[in-house]
Design a protein around this motif. Structure first.
Motif, short mmCIF file in Angstrom:
data_model
loop_
_atom_site.label_atom_id
_atom_site.label_comp_id
_atom_site.label_asym_id
_atom_site.label_seq_id
_atom_site.Cartn_x
_atom_site.Cartn_y
_atom_site.Cartn_z
N SER A 1 -23.60 28.58 -14.39
CA SER A 1 -23.24 27.21 -13.66
C SER A 1 -24.11 26.33 -13.26
CB SER A 1 -22.49 27.48 -12.26
OG SER A 1 -21.39 28.45 -12.67
N ARG A 2 -25.78 26.73 -12.75
CA ARG A 2 -26.68 25.59 -12.46
C ARG A 2 -27.20 25.05 -13.61
NH1 ARG A 2 -27.65 30.17 -8.51
NH2 ARG A 2 -29.03 31.21 -10.08
N ALA A 3 -26.98 25.37 -14.68
CA ALA A 3 -27.45 24.71 -15.93
C ALA A 3 -26.74 23.41 -16.11
CB ALA A 3 -27.43 25.53 -17.34
N PHE A 4 -25.59 23.24 -15.64
CA PHE A 4 -24.45 22.14 -15.91
C PHE A 4 -24.70 21.13 -14.59
CE2 PHE A 4 -23.31 25.83 -18.20
CZ PHE A 4 -22.88 25.19 -19.52
N THR A 5 -24.40 19.84 -15.00
CA THR A 5 -24.01 18.89 -13.92
C THR A 5 -22.72 19.06 -13.33
OG1 THR A 5 -23.10 17.03 -15.36
CG2 THR A 5 -25.76 17.38 -15.01
N PRO A 6 -22.20 18.72 -12.23
CA PRO A 6 -20.94 18.70 -11.60
C PRO A 6 -19.87 18.15 -12.61
CG PRO A 6 -22.40 18.02 -9.91
CD PRO A 6 -23.28 18.15 -11.13
N LYS A 7 -20.25 16.87 -13.48
CA LYS A 7 -19.56 16.28 -14.20
C LYS A 7 -19.01 17.32 -15.52
CE LYS A 7 -17.15 12.83 -16.20
NZ LYS A 7 -16.98 13.47 -17.54
N ASP B 1 -15.85 19.03 -17.02
CA ASP B 1 -15.21 18.61 -18.36
C ASP B 1 -15.23 20.22 -18.87
OD1 ASP B 1 -15.59 16.00 -17.93
OD2 ASP B 1 -17.56 15.67 -19.13
N LEU B 2 -15.99 21.05 -18.88
CA LEU B 2 -15.88 22.67 -19.26
C LEU B 2 -14.37 23.15 -18.52
CD1 LEU B 2 -19.19 24.65 -19.29
CD2 LEU B 2 -17.49 23.78 -21.47
N LYS B 3 -14.14 22.77 -17.34
CA LYS B 3 -12.87 23.33 -16.91
C LYS B 3 -11.75 22.54 -17.53
CE LYS B 3 -10.55 25.60 -13.90
NZ LYS B 3 -10.70 27.39 -13.70
N SER B 4 -11.79 21.56 -17.55
CA SER B 4 -10.55 20.42 -18.55
C SER B 4 -10.45 21.34 -19.77
CB SER B 4 -10.86 19.17 -18.29
OG SER B 4 -11.18 18.50 -17.17
N LEU B 5 -11.43 21.48 -20.42
CA LEU B 5 -11.49 22.15 -21.87
C LEU B 5 -10.69 23.53 -21.69
CD1 LEU B 5 -11.77 22.40 -24.76
CD2 LEU B 5 -14.31 23.12 -24.28
N PHE B 6 -11.34 24.20 -20.75
CA PHE B 6 -10.45 25.60 -20.64
C PHE B 6 -9.21 25.54 -20.52
CE2 PHE B 6 -9.30 29.18 -17.86
CZ PHE B 6 -9.66 30.12 -18.70
N ASN B 7 -8.80 24.74 -19.49
CA ASN B 7 -7.41 24.66 -19.08
C ASN B 7 -6.47 24.07 -20.33
OD1 ASN B 7 -7.78 25.31 -16.41
ND2 ASN B 7 -7.84 23.04 -15.77
N SER B 8 -7.03 23.09 -20.97
CA SER B 8 -6.31 22.77 -22.07
C SER B 8 -6.21 23.74 -23.06
CB SER B 8 -7.03 21.59 -22.90
OG SER B 8 -6.53 21.20 -24.16
N LEU B 9 -7.25 24.53 -23.46
CA LEU B 9 -7.37 25.71 -24.38
C LEU B 9 -6.27 26.78 -23.82
CD1 LEU B 9 -10.91 25.92 -25.54
CD2 LEU B 9 -8.99 24.50 -26.88
N ALA B 10 -6.21 27.15 -22.62
CA ALA B 10 -5.53 28.20 -21.92
C ALA B 10 -4.00 27.76 -22.07
CB ALA B 10 -5.95 28.38 -20.45
N ALA B 11 -3.85 26.57 -21.83
CA ALA B 11 -2.38 26.32 -22.08
C ALA B 11 -1.97 26.47 -23.36
CB ALA B 11 -2.27 24.66 -21.59
N ARG B 12 -2.66 26.01 -24.59
CA ARG B 12 -2.34 26.13 -25.73
C ARG B 12 -2.24 27.73 -26.11
NH1 ARG B 12 -6.38 22.50 -29.31
NH2 ARG B 12 -6.85 20.85 -27.57
#
Length: 421
Positions: free
Chosen positions: A17-23, A27-38
């Motif tokens: 997690s420390r390798a990523f900025t908060p933004k 964005d990764l969380k949004s991508l995950f939520n989208s793929l999990a919904a599918r």
């Protein structure tokens, strides 16, 4: 009491997690939520099928990537933590960590032994993706032809009792330097697929409609291989400038056909032994009495091996172009690397002979079966750099004196500047 029931923090997730900025994490969380919904898992997990479709991964390579991403659990459930850890390692990690991940990725049978069969499967998968050979079978001659040329550049030095040798991690790193297109492709699999995804871009080959494409040495797969060592901007369009079957084996014709621009060129030779090889010239072919060029220049092999040899920095003997010199110490012709009369690759001004020796300039071997080159076909392509046309137009505006203000100042000093206008 409630906290005692919470799962312990995952140190790998915290580190990744420390390798990523908060933004980026958002964005990764949004991508995950989208793929999990599918995936129809109540937003809890991403399935293998959805994961592979989104990232454009198919076959053994896609299955192996999902297996690594889910830490080998075989449960068809990619969690958000899995996604962060995988991206943190594969995308954000240090180079050695990324290479280790790719090395494991190539082991599609997951037996911790990287064999020629594993690489064969991955390369077929790769060519299907890059060239969109829909419905093409691994047994097709085109596939086997290209897969074999890439595998012929690989080394398998790791011994296994009762089994064929496999590729060690050091073998893999050496292979990646010879086939940078493969590493570029495998390094960008977790980028959403599109025609511009690094490692997937193939230059558009431009030539006259009345030319039978079967006579051309350069094919899309070769262009993709050579392009592995070039920038994204140099992979837009390559234009045929010279072909010996169409223009004759003539040095003067060659120079005349390629002298209209200063774009880089790709020179390809097929000799009578059936070997295909050449060089990327980063600077235009112009008359010099000594070596010139820059560190973007390189040599390559296309058949029976696919390899690229970049400058080592051992010397600056990169590019050679000598025209109409009468001195025996300045051989007329074009070449790359090495030294005079012992080039990495050289074509004499007669265009009917040449030579190739191992050289420290590129750490390249003899490119053909023997040191002597007897050309059967010589071909040259210009690398069209988008935006160069406007730059060139700006340069040629105005008179010569306006373009060279320093010269104009000198003429003013002697009182003749206006006489030439």
């Amino acid at each position: 009491m409630g906290n005692s029931q919470s799962p312990p923090p995952n140190p790998r997730f915290n580190s990744a997690s420390r390798a990523f900025t908060p933004k980026e994490l958002e964005d990764l969380k949004s991508l995950f939520n989208s793929l999990a919904a599918r995936s129809q898992t109540n937003g809890q997990y991403v399935s293998s099928s959805v994961f592979q479709v989104y990232f454009g991964l198919k076959g053994p390579l896609g299955e192996r990537m999902f297996d690594l991403a889910t830490q080998g659990r075989k449960d068809d459930k990619l969690t958000f933590e899995d996604l962060v850890i995988t991206k943190g390692t594969y995308v954000k990690g240090p180079n050695d960590e990324i290479e280790e991940f790719i090395y494991r990725l190539l082991d599609v049978t997951a037996d911790e032994i990287l064999t020629r069969s594993d690489l064969d499967s991955v390369l077929v998968n790769m060519f299907n993706h890059v060239f969109q050979l829909k419905g093409s079978q691994p047994e097709s001659s085109s596939h086997c032809y290209m897969v074999d040329t890439f595998l012929n550049a690989a080394t398998f030095s790791k011994d296994h009792e009762g089994r064929d040798k496999s590729m060690s991690f050091e073998d893999f790193k050496s292979w990646c330097t010879l086939v940078p297109s493969v590493k570029k492709f495998l390094s960008n699999l977790l980028v959403p697929p599109d025609p511009g995804r690094p490692g997937s871009k193939v230059p558009k080959l431009q030539y006259s409609e009345n030319i039978d494409s079967s006579i051309l040495l350069l094919r899309d797969e070769y262009a993709w291989h050579i392009g592995g060592a070039l920038s994204h901007e140099e992979l837009e369009e390559w234009k045929l400038l010279y072909h010996s079957s169409l223009n004759g084996l003539s040095f003067n014709t060659f120079l005349g056909n390629i002298s209209n621009g200063d774009e880089p060129t790709v020179l390809i030779i097929k000799d009578r032994e059936g070997y295909i090889f050449g060089g990327f010239a980063s600077q235009s072919w112009e008359r010099h009495g000594d070596f010139y060029g820059d560190m973007k220049t390189f040599l390559f092999q296309l058949y029976p091996k696919a390899s690229i040899f970049r400058p080592t920095g051992a010397n600056s003997n990169l590019q050679w172009c000598a025209v109409n010199f009468s001195s025996e110490t300045i051989p007329n012709g074009i070449g790359f690397g090495g030294r005079i009369n012992h080039f990495g690759m050289f074509l004499s001004a007669s265009f009917d002979q040449g030579h190739t020796f191992s050289c420290t300039t590129f750490n390249s071997p003899c490119l053909s079966k023997t040191a002597k080159i007897c050309p059967e076909v010589i071909e040259c392509w210009g690398v069209v750099r988008k935006g160069l046309e406007q730059e060139t137009a700006d340069v040629v505006k105005g008179t010569v004196l306006e373009r060279f203000k320093e010269d104009r100042h000198m003429l003013n000093l002697v009182g003749i500047a206006n006489a030439s206008e």
